[in-house]
Scaffold this active site. Structure first.
Site, PDB file in Angstrom:
ATOM      1  N   SER A 152     -34.994  -1.959  -3.510  1.00  0.00           N
ATOM      2  CA  SER A 152     -35.516  -3.197  -2.939  1.00  0.00           C
ATOM      3  C   SER A 152     -34.670  -3.740  -1.791  1.00  0.00           C
ATOM      4  O   SER A 152     -35.201  -4.365  -0.877  1.00  0.00           O
ATOM      5  CB  SER A 152     -35.669  -4.266  -4.029  1.00  0.00           C
ATOM      6  OG  SER A 152     -34.474  -4.417  -4.756  1.00  0.00           O
ATOM      7  N   HIS A 200     -31.334  -8.227  -2.179  1.00  0.00           N
ATOM      8  CA  HIS A 200     -32.523  -8.612  -1.416  1.00  0.00           C
ATOM      9  C   HIS A 200     -32.143  -9.357  -0.131  1.00  0.00           C
ATOM     10  O   HIS A 200     -32.655  -9.043   0.952  1.00  0.00           O
ATOM     11  CB  HIS A 200     -33.438  -9.478  -2.275  1.00  0.00           C
ATOM     12  CG  HIS A 200     -34.100  -8.724  -3.376  1.00  0.00           C
ATOM     13  ND1 HIS A 200     -35.115  -9.265  -4.155  1.00  0.00           N
ATOM     14  CD2 HIS A 200     -33.905  -7.470  -3.846  1.00  0.00           C
ATOM     15  CE1 HIS A 200     -35.513  -8.368  -5.045  1.00  0.00           C
ATOM     16  NE2 HIS A 200     -34.788  -7.277  -4.883  1.00  0.00           N
TER      17      HIS A 200
END
Length: 263
Positions: A152, A200
Site C-alpha cells: 500500500s 501510507h
C-alpha cells in the site's frame, strides 16, 4: 473551419483522408501487458509471494504475524540489530490476507495501466520503489516496534503521482477522480488502527514528489534545450536519489526506535 470526424480542419484539408490511430496515448484498452509490463510483473511477484506465505503458514488465506516476519516483514529490531536492511523492500511484497492483497493488487492494476504507459516503464519502476522505501521509512518512524507489510505504501505513491501528473497535463476529470480516491483512502487510513499510517503517508508524499519532478520536466523547467533523453536521466536520477535517501532514513529510523524495543 470544417467539422470532421477527427476534429476541426481547414477547408483544404477536410477533403483529405486521414489515418485514424486508435488509443494514441498508449493507455491500454484491453487486458494486455503490452503497455504496462512492470505493473504486470509487480502484481505477479506479489501474488506468487502470497502463495509462498500460505505454504509457509498454516495453509489458510489469513497469514500470521510470524509468517510475515519470517518472510521479510518490516520490524525495527530486525532492521536495526539484525542488519536485515532488505526488509525495507521485501515487506512491500507481503500481505496478511486475501482481502489485503486483493484490494492492493486491484488498485495497482487499475492505476498501473493508467500511469505506466503515460510516463514509461523506467520512470514508473523508480517511482514505485521510491514510494515503497519512503513508506518503509515513515512506518519505522511512526511505529518501529510493529511488524508491518503490504504494497500500500508504494501504491499510495502511484496514486499521488497520478494525481499530480494528471493535474500537470490539464486532465482535470482524471485528476478529480484520483483526488477523490486519495481522500477516501486517507479517511480509511486514519480511521483504521490496523493499517500502517506511516507507510501510507510516506508513500503518498514520495509519489507526489516524483510526480512533481516529472511534471517539471514536461513543462520545460529543466531547460527548454534539454533533450528528452537527458530529461529522462535527470528525472530518474532525482527519483533514485529520493529512493536512496528514503532507504538511509529507514535504517536511521530503525535505530531511533531502539528505546521502544527495550520497553
Amino acid at each position: 473551419m470544417t467539422p470532421t470526424p477527427v476534429g476541426m480542419r481547414c477547408p483544404e484539408c477536410a477533403s483529405q483522408r486521414t489515418r485514424v490511430v486508435r488509443n494514441p496515448t498508449g493507455t491500454p484498452s484491453a487486458l494486455s501487458a503490452g503497455g504496462f509490463p512492470a505493473t504486470a510483473v509487480l502484481i505477479a511477484i506479489n501474488v506468487v509471494l502470497y502463495f509462498v506465505e500460505i505454504v509457509h503458514g498454516s495453509g489458510g488465506t489469513s497469514i500470521s504475524i510470524g509468517t510475515v516476519y519470517d518472510l521479510g516483514g518490516l520490524w525495527g529490531p530486525a532492521v536495526n540489530e539484525g542488519g536485515e536492511w532488505w526488509r525495507t523492500i521485501a515487506s512491500g511484497f507481503l500481505h496478511y490476507s486475501i482481502l489485503h492483497i486483493g484490494f492492493n493488487m486491484y488498485l495497482l492494476f487499475i492505476l498501473g495501466r493508467l500511469l505506466e504507459p503515460s510516463i514509461g516503464t523506467l520512470r514508473f519502476v523508480v517511482l514505485y520503489f521510491a514510494s515503497l522505501l519512503a513508506g518503509s521509512f515513515c512506518a519505522l518512524w511512526f511505529t518501529p516496534d510493529a511488524v508491518s507489510a503490504g504494497a500500500s505504501g508504494a501504491i499510495f505513491g502511484v496514486i499521488g503521482a497520478t494525481f499530480v501528473i494528471a493535474r500537470g497535463r490539464k486532465l482535470d476529470a482524471i485528476a478529480g477522480q484520483i483526488g477523490i480516491l486519495i481522500v477516501i483512502n486517507l479517511v480509511f487510513t486514519f480511521a483504521d488502527t490496523g493499517v500502517s499510517l506511516g507507510a501510507h503517508v510516506g508513500g503518498l508524499v514520495a509519489g507526489v514528489l516524483c510526480g512533481l519532478l516529472i511534471v517539471a520536466g514536461e513543462q520545460g523547467r529543466y531547460g527548454r534545450n534539454l533533450s528528452r533523453e537527458n530529461r529522462l536521466m535527470l528525472e530518474v536520477g532525482a527519483m533514485s536519489a529520493l529512493a536512496i535517501v528514503s532507504f538511509i532514513l529507514a535504517l536511521a529510523a530503525a535505530s531511533w526506535g531502539a528505546p521502544y524495543y527495550l520497553g
